[in-house]
Scaffold this motif. Structure first.
Motif, PDB file in Angstrom:
ATOM      1  N   HIS A 189       0.836  -1.210   0.000  1.00 50.69           N
ATOM      2  CA  HIS A 189       0.000   0.000   0.000  1.00 50.69           C
ATOM      3  C   HIS A 189       0.872   1.262   0.000  1.00 50.69           C
ATOM      4  O   HIS A 189       0.703   2.146  -0.849  1.00 50.69           O
ATOM      5  CB  HIS A 189      -0.919  -0.022   1.226  1.00 50.69           C
ATOM      6  CG  HIS A 189      -1.836   1.149   1.331  1.00 50.69           C
ATOM      7  ND1 HIS A 189      -3.176   1.080   1.053  1.00 50.69           N
ATOM      8  CD2 HIS A 189      -1.605   2.445   1.675  1.00 50.69           C
ATOM      9  CE1 HIS A 189      -3.730   2.274   1.214  1.00 50.69           C
ATOM     10  NE2 HIS A 189      -2.796   3.120   1.604  1.00 50.69           N
TER      11      HIS A 189
ATOM     12  N   ALA B 220      -3.916   2.912  -4.018  1.00 53.63           N
ATOM     13  CA  ALA B 220      -3.078   2.186  -3.054  1.00 53.63           C
ATOM     14  C   ALA B 220      -3.814   0.949  -2.535  1.00 53.63           C
ATOM     15  O   ALA B 220      -3.236  -0.136  -2.428  1.00 53.63           O
ATOM     16  CB  ALA B 220      -2.670   3.103  -1.907  1.00 53.63           C
ATOM     17  N   ARG B 221      -5.106   1.107  -2.229  1.00 55.43           N
ATOM     18  CA  ARG B 221      -5.858  -0.037  -1.727  1.00 55.43           C
ATOM     19  C   ARG B 221      -6.092  -1.070  -2.830  1.00 55.43           C
ATOM     20  O   ARG B 221      -6.046  -2.276  -2.586  1.00 55.43           O
ATOM     21  CB  ARG B 221      -7.195   0.442  -1.128  1.00 55.43           C
ATOM     22  CG  ARG B 221      -8.090  -0.654  -0.567  1.00 55.43           C
ATOM     23  CD  ARG B 221      -7.425  -1.514   0.506  1.00 55.43           C
ATOM     24  NE  ARG B 221      -6.942  -0.792   1.660  1.00 55.43           N
ATOM     25  CZ  ARG B 221      -7.671  -0.503   2.742  1.00 55.43           C
ATOM     26  NH1 ARG B 221      -8.922  -0.883   2.812  1.00 55.43           N
ATOM     27  NH2 ARG B 221      -7.138   0.150   3.759  1.00 55.43           N
TER      28      ARG B 221
ATOM     29  N   GLU C 263      -2.837  -2.955  -3.304  1.00 53.02           N
ATOM     30  CA  GLU C 263      -2.650  -3.731  -2.069  1.00 53.02           C
ATOM     31  C   GLU C 263      -3.490  -5.005  -2.124  1.00 53.02           C
ATOM     32  O   GLU C 263      -2.999  -6.106  -1.850  1.00 53.02           O
ATOM     33  CB  GLU C 263      -3.076  -2.839  -0.890  1.00 53.02           C
ATOM     34  CG  GLU C 263      -3.295  -3.539   0.422  1.00 53.02           C
ATOM     35  CD  GLU C 263      -4.113  -2.663   1.400  1.00 53.02           C
ATOM     36  OE1 GLU C 263      -4.088  -1.417   1.274  1.00 53.02           O
ATOM     37  OE2 GLU C 263      -4.782  -3.242   2.278  1.00 53.02           O
TER      38      GLU C 263
ATOM     39  N   TYR D 229     -10.915   4.367   0.751  1.00 51.56           N
ATOM     40  CA  TYR D 229     -10.026   3.199   0.657  1.00 51.56           C
ATOM     41  C   TYR D 229     -10.722   2.102  -0.163  1.00 51.56           C
ATOM     42  O   TYR D 229     -10.720   2.151  -1.385  1.00 51.56           O
ATOM     43  CB  TYR D 229      -9.634   2.731   2.071  1.00 51.56           C
ATOM     44  CG  TYR D 229      -8.823   3.782   2.815  1.00 51.56           C
ATOM     45  CD1 TYR D 229      -7.430   3.779   2.746  1.00 51.56           C
ATOM     46  CD2 TYR D 229      -9.440   4.792   3.555  1.00 51.56           C
ATOM     47  CE1 TYR D 229      -6.676   4.738   3.407  1.00 51.56           C
ATOM     48  CE2 TYR D 229      -8.691   5.760   4.220  1.00 51.56           C
ATOM     49  CZ  TYR D 229      -7.315   5.725   4.139  1.00 51.56           C
ATOM     50  OH  TYR D 229      -6.574   6.679   4.783  1.00 51.56           O
TER      51      TYR D 229
END
Ligand SMILES: [Zn+2]
Length: 377
Positions: A219, A245-246, A249, A296
């Protein structure tokens, strides 16, 4: 003159239009100070450790460290001069330029951010550290900064960084900075942060199970493409930073022992109307709902929906084009919609506008059986 969080500087003489000028601000920071948010950020500003401090400035805590315009779209090269007692180390973003002995047995270290940096991504850590150097893809310097007594216990997961870099480079193109590393935070703060070229990761993230550790590490590393290199234009664009990022990830975790991306996204889909109600649509945050779950998993779901709509091959082209087109610049929601439409050769504005701004969660392409749970007040 200081007015709350604002510093108003009135020049003694008028400055001709377009003329460069220098402002010296004498500033004393209090490293015991923190601020608090009731979302994923929790406490921020100076974050204490047993023998010093790390910095988590996001979103508006940088002004507690140094005088700065901390709008997320603005960045500048920063030089840090830090003087400490000889037995205490100091580290900041970028490259260590010099270490100089000073009177009284003190040591001055100078760091150069190498590339311009937004205030919210500044790192300045003081404490007893060991610097652990290794090498990433194509010889990229990887520099971890670890409290002495945590070097061995965190080594296993820290050593995965070159693999994470290679995995992300396959999807997002070359890593956009000149070095990377993990600053292990000996802190109770449960939140990691993508401080530029040196992500701060709390020790507990590196002492638990591997799936959880890798999710956090991937992340923060992903943010170096989306969030650090491609900065957001305004805080309402945060979904672009946290959603990407999520997404990566979870995509990484899908093939490395974690929950499948489809299962995670179906779960997010079911709750999406509730999150819309509680946190605002992905690109419609309020000040107090900025770092809530909608930014997120709720925003990773928008990218998942886009991938389902245009297909994986086109989606991957959009992503690579996004981080290369706006590398080192700031970009916003409209920029993303325009670029995605150009790359996909179709007008994605109605589709993405409904997902990002609309009052209700749209149908998920390719998954007509997915249902959204009813909203509870
Ligand atoms: Zn993040």
């Amino acid at each position: 003159m200081r007015d709350g969080d604002e510093l108003v500087v009135t020049p003694a003489r008028p400055i001709p239009r377009g003329r460069a000028f220098t402002v010296h601000v004498a500033y004393t920071a209090d490293p015991t100070q923190q601020r608090h948010r009731d979302d994923a950020i929790r406490d921020y500003g100076w974050v204490p450790t047993p023998d010093g401090t790390v910095v988590c400035a996001q979103p508006d805590g940088a002004k507690m460290i140094f005088p700065v315009d901390d709008h997320p779209s603005l960045r500048a090269p920063i030089t840090f001069h830090v003087t400490t007692p000889a037995n205490i180390g100091a580290v900041a973003n970028g490259r260590l330029v010099s270490t100089t002995a000073r009177p009284g047995g003190r040591v001055e270290r100078t760091y150069d951010s190498e590339q311009p940096i937004a205030a919210q991504l500044v790192q300045l850590a003081i404490g007893r550290f060991r610097v652990v150097n290794s090498t990433g893809p194509r010889g990229l310097p990887v520099r971890d900064v670890v409290p002495d007594d945590l070097v061995d216990d965190t080594a296993e997961y820290r050593s995965l960084t070159p693999e994470h870099l290679a995995w992300l480079e396959q999807r997002l193109g070359p890593y956009p900075f000149r070095r990377y590393g993990v600053l292990v935070g000996d802190t109770e703060l449960p939140v990691a942060l993508e401080t530029q070229s040196l992500s701060v990761v709390p020790k507990d993230d590196l002492l638990g199970d591997r799936v959880g550790a890798e999710r956090n590490l991937v992340h923060e590393l992903t943010h170096h493409w989306t969030g650090d290199s491609v900065a957001i234009r305004r805080w309402s664009d945060l979904w672009l930073s946290e959603g990407h990022a999520r997404f990566y990830e979870r995509l990484y975790s899908d093939s490395h022992g974690g929950v499948s991306l489809d299962d995670a996204m179906r779960d997010a889909y079911e709750q999406h109307d509730q999150w819309r109600h509680d946190d605002g649509a992905p690109a419609e945050p309020a000040a107090d709902t900025l770092f809530k779950v909608m930014r997120y998993d709720g925003s990773a779901l928008v990218l998942y929906a886009l991938r389902e709509k245009v297909g994986t091959a086109v989606f991957e082209r959009i992503e690579k084009s996004w981080v290369s087109t706006y590398r080192g610049r700031s970009a916003g929601t409209r920029d993303f919609i325009d670029l995605a439409s150009r790359v996909a050769k179709q007008d994605l504005k109605p589709f993405l506008t409904a997902w990002l701004h609309g009052p209700h969660t749209p149908p998920m392409p390719g998954h007509p059986d997915w249902r959204v749970d009813p909203v509870e007040d």
